[in-house]
Design a protein around this motif. Sequence first.
Motif, mmCIF file in Angstrom:
data_model
loop_
_atom_site.group_PDB
_atom_site.id
_atom_site.type_symbol
_atom_site.label_atom_id
_atom_site.label_comp_id
_atom_site.label_asym_id
_atom_site.label_seq_id
_atom_site.Cartn_x
_atom_site.Cartn_y
_atom_site.Cartn_z
ATOM 1 N N GLY A 38 0.822 -1.245 -0.076
ATOM 2 C CA GLY A 38 -0.051 -0.242 0.005
ATOM 3 C C GLY A 38 0.937 1.143 -0.090
ATOM 4 N N PHE A 39 0.338 2.305 0.080
ATOM 5 C CA PHE A 39 0.785 3.562 0.136
ATOM 6 C C PHE A 39 0.089 4.724 0.562
ATOM 7 C CE2 PHE A 39 -1.546 2.823 -3.664
ATOM 8 C CZ PHE A 39 -2.160 4.155 -3.762
ATOM 9 N N VAL A 40 0.803 5.830 1.037
ATOM 10 C CA VAL A 40 -0.137 7.150 1.506
ATOM 11 C C VAL A 40 -0.321 8.222 0.288
ATOM 12 C CG1 VAL A 40 0.308 6.702 3.776
ATOM 13 C CG2 VAL A 40 1.739 8.123 2.794
ATOM 14 N N THR A 41 -1.267 8.834 0.000
ATOM 15 C CA THR A 41 -1.385 9.640 -0.887
ATOM 16 C C THR A 41 -0.956 11.150 -0.583
ATOM 17 O OG1 THR A 41 -3.074 8.249 -1.698
ATOM 18 C CG2 THR A 41 -2.850 10.589 -2.668
ATOM 19 N N VAL A 42 -1.541 11.586 0.521
ATOM 20 C CA VAL A 42 -1.306 13.013 0.827
ATOM 21 C C VAL A 42 -0.102 13.381 1.493
ATOM 22 C CG1 VAL A 42 -2.541 14.731 2.258
ATOM 23 C CG2 VAL A 42 -3.870 13.251 0.947
ATOM 24 N N GLU A 43 0.504 14.441 1.037
ATOM 25 C CA GLU A 43 1.835 15.047 1.503
ATOM 26 C C GLU A 43 1.509 16.225 2.371
ATOM 27 O OE1 GLU A 43 6.315 15.809 0.414
ATOM 28 O OE2 GLU A 43 5.083 15.813 -1.100
ATOM 29 N N HIS A 44 1.497 15.936 3.615
ATOM 30 C CA HIS A 44 1.281 17.350 4.703
ATOM 31 C C HIS A 44 2.649 17.879 4.975
ATOM 32 C CE1 HIS A 44 -1.960 14.109 5.773
ATOM 33 N NE2 HIS A 44 -2.540 15.245 6.009
ATOM 34 N N MET A 105 -10.366 10.906 9.227
ATOM 35 C CA MET A 105 -8.989 10.426 9.303
ATOM 36 C C MET A 105 -8.256 10.880 8.404
ATOM 37 S SD MET A 105 -6.579 8.035 9.090
ATOM 38 C CE MET A 105 -7.199 7.177 7.630
ATOM 39 N N GLY A 106 -7.480 11.880 8.618
ATOM 40 C CA GLY A 106 -6.505 12.356 7.484
ATOM 41 C C GLY A 106 -5.562 11.720 6.746
ATOM 42 N N GLN A 107 -5.085 10.405 7.440
ATOM 43 C CA GLN A 107 -4.244 9.370 6.716
ATOM 44 C C GLN A 107 -3.696 8.569 7.799
ATOM 45 O OE1 GLN A 107 0.071 10.563 5.760
ATOM 46 N NE2 GLN A 107 -0.878 10.461 3.568
#
Length: 177
Positions: A38-44, A105-107
């Motif tokens: 899997g992966f995360v999409t948003v860069e904070h 849930m932001g990530q």
Amino acid sequence: MSIKYCTVTSKEELEQILTLQQANLWTNVNLEEKEKDGFVTVEHNFDILQQMNKVYPHIIAKDGANVVGYALCMHPMFADKIDILKPMFTEIDAVVPKDEKYMAMGQICVGKNYRNQGIFRGLYNTMKQHVQPDFDSIITEVDAKNTRSLLAHYAVGFKELKTYFSDGRDWILISLK
């Protein structure tokens, strides 16, 4: 290994979240890793992460002093702060009853060496306990191509609200009561 679940209380913990995020960002992992892990999409950035944490603290999993997983609490007041998430909040407004109080849930992310050990479930259990007095549900979205994440969310009890297309991708909007 003893994992402790808690809320973020320091600048160092926020910085560790950003480091873990970078290691799992969809632009930083190869196709094989995306399909397997899997992966995360948003860069904070640090500022938005800190602002969100001040309103409602993020949930983290720690092994000693190290953040090894996180679930970001994104109060709906931040709906217009991250461009890629703006459509999610529009879709939430369209399908969630107006009287339902929800936390976005932001990530969520678990470090590579800590996967398949129940930490994902532990983060959500902790988040649910933490937000339950104030919110009826936790709502998030998952990129439809992120099969591992989607299956993990269904396994902890999330239900699909709808699928929609935005930013060149299909997104699955899901809710946990």
